[in-house]
Enzyme design. Structure first.
Site, PDB file in Angstrom:
ATOM      1  N   SER A  50      -8.639   9.353  47.627  1.00 21.97           N
ATOM      2  CA  SER A  50      -7.183   9.325  46.614  1.00 21.97           C
ATOM      3  C   SER A  50      -6.398   7.964  47.252  1.00 21.97           C
ATOM      4  O   SER A  50      -6.787   7.454  47.997  1.00 21.97           O
ATOM      5  CB  SER A  50      -6.253  10.606  46.943  1.00 21.97           C
ATOM      6  OG  SER A  50      -5.950  10.283  48.128  1.00 21.97           O
ATOM      7  N   ASP A  82     -10.451   8.840  43.505  1.00 22.40           N
ATOM      8  CA  ASP A  82      -9.753  10.149  42.803  1.00 22.40           C
ATOM      9  C   ASP A  82      -8.386   9.767  42.534  1.00 22.40           C
ATOM     10  O   ASP A  82      -7.500   8.965  43.186  1.00 22.40           O
ATOM     11  CB  ASP A  82      -9.714  11.273  44.021  1.00 22.40           C
ATOM     12  CG  ASP A  82      -9.589  12.538  43.598  1.00 22.40           C
ATOM     13  OD1 ASP A  82      -9.704  12.722  42.413  1.00 22.40           O
ATOM     14  OD2 ASP A  82      -8.717  13.225  44.189  1.00 22.40           O
ATOM     15  N   HIS A  83      -8.224  10.116  41.195  1.00 22.51           N
ATOM     16  CA  HIS A  83      -6.873   9.889  40.699  1.00 22.51           C
ATOM     17  C   HIS A  83      -6.342   8.497  40.702  1.00 22.51           C
ATOM     18  O   HIS A  83      -5.092   8.154  41.121  1.00 22.51           O
ATOM     19  CB  HIS A  83      -5.710  10.683  41.079  1.00 22.51           C
ATOM     20  CG  HIS A  83      -6.015  12.364  40.765  1.00 22.51           C
ATOM     21  ND1 HIS A  83      -5.647  12.831  39.631  1.00 22.51           N
ATOM     22  CD2 HIS A  83      -6.556  13.128  41.413  1.00 22.51           C
ATOM     23  CE1 HIS A  83      -5.882  14.152  39.708  1.00 22.51           C
ATOM     24  NE2 HIS A  83      -6.684  14.444  40.658  1.00 22.51           N
ATOM     25  N   HIS A 180      -3.570  21.589  41.372  1.00 18.42           N
ATOM     26  CA  HIS A 180      -3.876  21.027  42.695  1.00 18.42           C
ATOM     27  C   HIS A 180      -3.089  21.894  43.670  1.00 18.42           C
ATOM     28  O   HIS A 180      -2.064  22.621  43.214  1.00 18.42           O
ATOM     29  CB  HIS A 180      -3.472  19.741  42.596  1.00 18.42           C
ATOM     30  CG  HIS A 180      -4.131  18.811  41.947  1.00 18.42           C
ATOM     31  ND1 HIS A 180      -3.629  18.183  40.857  1.00 18.42           N
ATOM     32  CD2 HIS A 180      -5.529  18.409  42.111  1.00 18.42           C
ATOM     33  CE1 HIS A 180      -4.838  17.406  40.393  1.00 18.42           C
ATOM     34  NE2 HIS A 180      -5.985  17.541  41.222  1.00 18.42           N
ATOM     35  N   LYS A 184      -2.366  28.436  43.159  1.00 14.85           N
ATOM     36  CA  LYS A 184      -2.748  28.040  41.715  1.00 14.85           C
ATOM     37  C   LYS A 184      -2.387  29.091  40.618  1.00 14.85           C
ATOM     38  O   LYS A 184      -2.225  28.585  39.374  1.00 14.85           O
ATOM     39  CB  LYS A 184      -4.233  27.750  41.585  1.00 14.85           C
ATOM     40  CG  LYS A 184      -4.756  26.745  42.639  1.00 14.85           C
ATOM     41  CD  LYS A 184      -6.238  26.566  42.508  1.00 14.85           C
ATOM     42  CE  LYS A 184      -6.811  25.596  43.495  1.00 14.85           C
ATOM     43  NZ  LYS A 184      -5.646  24.220  43.687  1.00 14.85           N
ATOM     44  N   GLY A 212      -8.783  20.529  40.749  1.00 17.33           N
ATOM     45  CA  GLY A 212      -7.767  21.618  41.233  1.00 17.33           C
ATOM     46  C   GLY A 212      -8.648  22.942  41.291  1.00 17.33           C
ATOM     47  O   GLY A 212      -7.977  23.945  41.206  1.00 17.33           O
ATOM     48  N   SER A 214     -10.046  24.319  44.355  1.00 17.48           N
ATOM     49  CA  SER A 214     -10.204  25.058  45.724  1.00 17.48           C
ATOM     50  C   SER A 214     -10.002  26.418  45.453  1.00 17.48           C
ATOM     51  O   SER A 214      -9.371  26.784  44.682  1.00 17.48           O
ATOM     52  CB  SER A 214      -9.229  24.228  46.805  1.00 17.48           C
ATOM     53  OG  SER A 214      -9.793  23.223  47.269  1.00 17.48           O
ATOM     54  N   ASN A 254     -13.905  19.377  42.105  1.00 16.75           N
ATOM     55  CA  ASN A 254     -13.092  18.591  43.000  1.00 16.75           C
ATOM     56  C   ASN A 254     -12.532  19.695  43.975  1.00 16.75           C
ATOM     57  O   ASN A 254     -11.742  20.836  43.579  1.00 16.75           O
ATOM     58  CB  ASN A 254     -11.897  18.059  42.310  1.00 16.75           C
ATOM     59  CG  ASN A 254     -12.476  16.742  41.627  1.00 16.75           C
ATOM     60  OD1 ASN A 254     -13.588  16.403  41.395  1.00 16.75           O
ATOM     61  ND2 ASN A 254     -11.475  15.864  41.187  1.00 16.75           N
ATOM     62  N   ARG A 260      -8.619  20.729  53.698  1.00 18.19           N
ATOM     63  CA  ARG A 260      -7.371  20.856  54.454  1.00 18.19           C
ATOM     64  C   ARG A 260      -7.099  22.035  55.396  1.00 18.19           C
ATOM     65  O   ARG A 260      -6.816  21.965  56.510  1.00 18.19           O
ATOM     66  CB  ARG A 260      -6.158  20.277  53.671  1.00 18.19           C
ATOM     67  CG  ARG A 260      -6.424  19.070  52.810  1.00 18.19           C
ATOM     68  CD  ARG A 260      -4.988  18.829  52.043  1.00 18.19           C
ATOM     69  NE  ARG A 260      -5.160  17.476  51.454  1.00 18.19           N
ATOM     70  CZ  ARG A 260      -4.155  17.028  50.754  1.00 18.19           C
ATOM     71  NH1 ARG A 260      -3.141  17.503  50.359  1.00 18.19           N
ATOM     72  NH2 ARG A 260      -4.336  16.029  50.355  1.00 18.19           N
TER      73      ARG A 260
HETATM   74  O1  G3H Z   1      -6.051  15.647  43.735  1.00 16.03           O
HETATM   75  C1  G3H Z   1      -5.496  15.186  44.571  1.00 16.03           C
HETATM   76  C2  G3H Z   1      -5.983  15.134  45.896  1.00 16.03           C
HETATM   77  O2  G3H Z   1      -5.859  16.401  46.588  1.00 16.03           O
HETATM   78  C3  G3H Z   1      -5.565  14.082  46.869  1.00 16.03           C
HETATM   79  O3  G3H Z   1      -4.308  14.350  47.456  1.00 16.03           O
HETATM   80  O4  G3H Z   1      -3.004  12.127  47.060  1.00 16.03           O
HETATM   81  O5  G3H Z   1      -2.500  13.758  48.865  1.00 16.03           O
HETATM   82  O6  G3H Z   1      -4.472  12.356  49.261  1.00 16.03           O
HETATM   83  P1  G3H Z   1      -3.431  13.104  48.335  1.00 16.03           P
HETATM   84  P1  13P Z   2      -7.619  21.262  45.103  1.00 16.14           P
HETATM   85  O1  13P Z   2      -6.173  20.837  45.339  1.00 16.14           O
HETATM   86  O2  13P Z   2      -7.628  22.637  44.236  1.00 16.14           O
HETATM   87  O3  13P Z   2      -8.501  21.178  46.280  1.00 16.14           O
HETATM   88  O4  13P Z   2      -7.993  20.108  44.243  1.00 16.14           O
HETATM   89  C1  13P Z   2      -8.507  18.638  44.478  1.00 16.14           C
HETATM   90  C2  13P Z   2      -8.623  17.860  43.448  1.00 16.14           C
HETATM   91  O5  13P Z   2      -8.633  18.025  42.250  1.00 16.14           O
HETATM   92  C3  13P Z   2      -8.709  16.408  43.843  1.00 16.14           C
HETATM   93  O6  13P Z   2      -8.725  15.558  42.908  1.00 16.14           O
HETATM   94 ZN    ZN Z   3      -7.536  16.201  41.395  1.00 15.51          ZN
END
Ligand code: G3H
Ligand code: 13P
Ligand code: ZN
Length: 309
Positions: A50, A82-83, A180, A184, A212, A214, A254, A260
């Site tokens: 990210s 990512d994002h 995320h 959830k 999202g 997990s 993802n 974590r």
């Molecule tokens: O979707 C977001 C990921 O979980 C990354 O999160 O921006 O805190 O690294 P972060």
């Molecule tokens: P989680 O928070 O469900 O692990 O999703 C991660 C995610 O989508 C990262 O882009």
């Molecule tokens: Zn994401």
């Protein structure tokens, strides 16, 4: 084998109906744990970073450590942003050797999202890099409105087709009810598989991405809470739903939160059981082992990507 794009792994996933795990990385322990698990399971894998992970660890450190993992394994590994929040961040990652980037224009209206995504696609494709885009908004308890039942937030299958055609993006993240983080679902977990089905009918050759995703593994939440943590009522996507998603057209799943939790649970356990420990290897080692076991379980039992390398 050098870093690869996601093109071939996604083609295989669509043909053979399995999903590829995309795991977020922040430091060496994550990179080693994920790639060792994938290597042992002979699975392709996506390491994703990210923009906040880049701020934390620096792009050059992450890139070099990923290169070391590529040299140490024998599986297809893609390095993905990512994002990506804007064109500049995507360009920086492309220029630094990432093989895939996500431009997340889901916060913009449809036309702005199309324009921004197209700008990234044009640059990425000129450098041989693939692009994931997003259409629809993920539900989330962090939102100031309750979006769980708001159809407007889910991806519209007709719009998805138009979006992919106009942008030329290589894969598409859709909103079908995931969110995320560790919270959830307030009640029962529910995903809109009907929307996934309609998107796949409109876009049979476009790899679909689930963010999202997990499962917020109860044993890890308990290990955190039993060792001084405070994560009450955490709830994720049940494994059966994720498995079904992989079978019914999702190519990329993802995962960040679960890793974590794995790291934190073991660190908390070690600190709680032996407060005299101050050698970081004595708690980062078990943390790395727990991440590895978590990734391996998902690859083998949920995403079904083992032996697909
Ligand atoms: O979707 C977001 C990921 O979980 C990354 O999160 O921006 O805190 O690294 P972060
Ligand atoms: P989680 O928070 O469900 O692990 O999703 C991660 C995610 O989508 C990262 O882009
Ligand atoms: Zn994401």
């Amino acid at each position: 084998m050098p870093l690869v794009t996601t093109k071939e792994m996604f083609e295989k996933s669509m043909k053979e109906h399995f999903a590829i795990g995309a795991f977020n990385i922040n430091n060496m322990e994550f990179i080693q744990a994920i790639t060792e698990a994938a290597d042992e399971a002979k699975s392709p894998v996506i390491l994703q970073v990210s923009s906040s992970a880049i701020k934390y660890a620096q792009i050059k450190y992450l890139k070099k450590m990923v290169e070391a993992a590529v040299e140490s394994t024998n599986i297809p590994i893609a390095l993905h942003l990512d994002h990506g929040p804007d064109f500049e961040t995507c360009k920086m990652c492309i220029d630094n050797g990432f093989t895939s980037v996500m431009i997340d224009g889901s916060k913009y209206d449809f036309e702005e999202n199309v324009a921004l995504t197209k700008q990234v696609v044009d640059y990425a494709h000129s450098k041989g890099v693939v692009v994931e885009a997003e259409l629809g908004k993920l539900a989330g308890v962090e939102d100031d409105v309750n979006v769980k039942d708001d159809d407007a937030r889910y991806t519209d299958p007709d719009q998805a087709k138009e979006f992919v055609e106009r942008t030329g993006c290589d894969s598409l993240a859709i909103a079908i009810g995931t969110s995320h983080g560790a919270y959830k679902f307030k009640g029962e977990a529910k995903l809109r598989f009907d929307i996934l089905k309609r998107v796949k009918e409109k876009l049979p050759n476009t790899p679909i991405v689930l963010h999202g995703a997990s499962s917020v593994i109860p044993a890890l939440v308990d290990m955190c809470n039993n060792n001084g943590g405070n994560i009450p009522g955490a709830k994720g996507c049940p494994n059966e739903m994720l498995k079904k998603a992989g079978e019914e057209g999702v190519s990329k799943i993802n995962v960040d939160t679960d890793l974590r939790l794995a790291m934190t649970a073991q660190i908390r356990r070690v600190f709680n059981e032996d407060p005299s420990i101050f050698d970081p290897r004595k708690y980062l080692g078990p943390a790395r082992d727990e991440i590895k076991a978590t990734v391996k379980d998902k690859i083998e039992n949920v995403f079904c990507s083992a032996n697909k390398a």
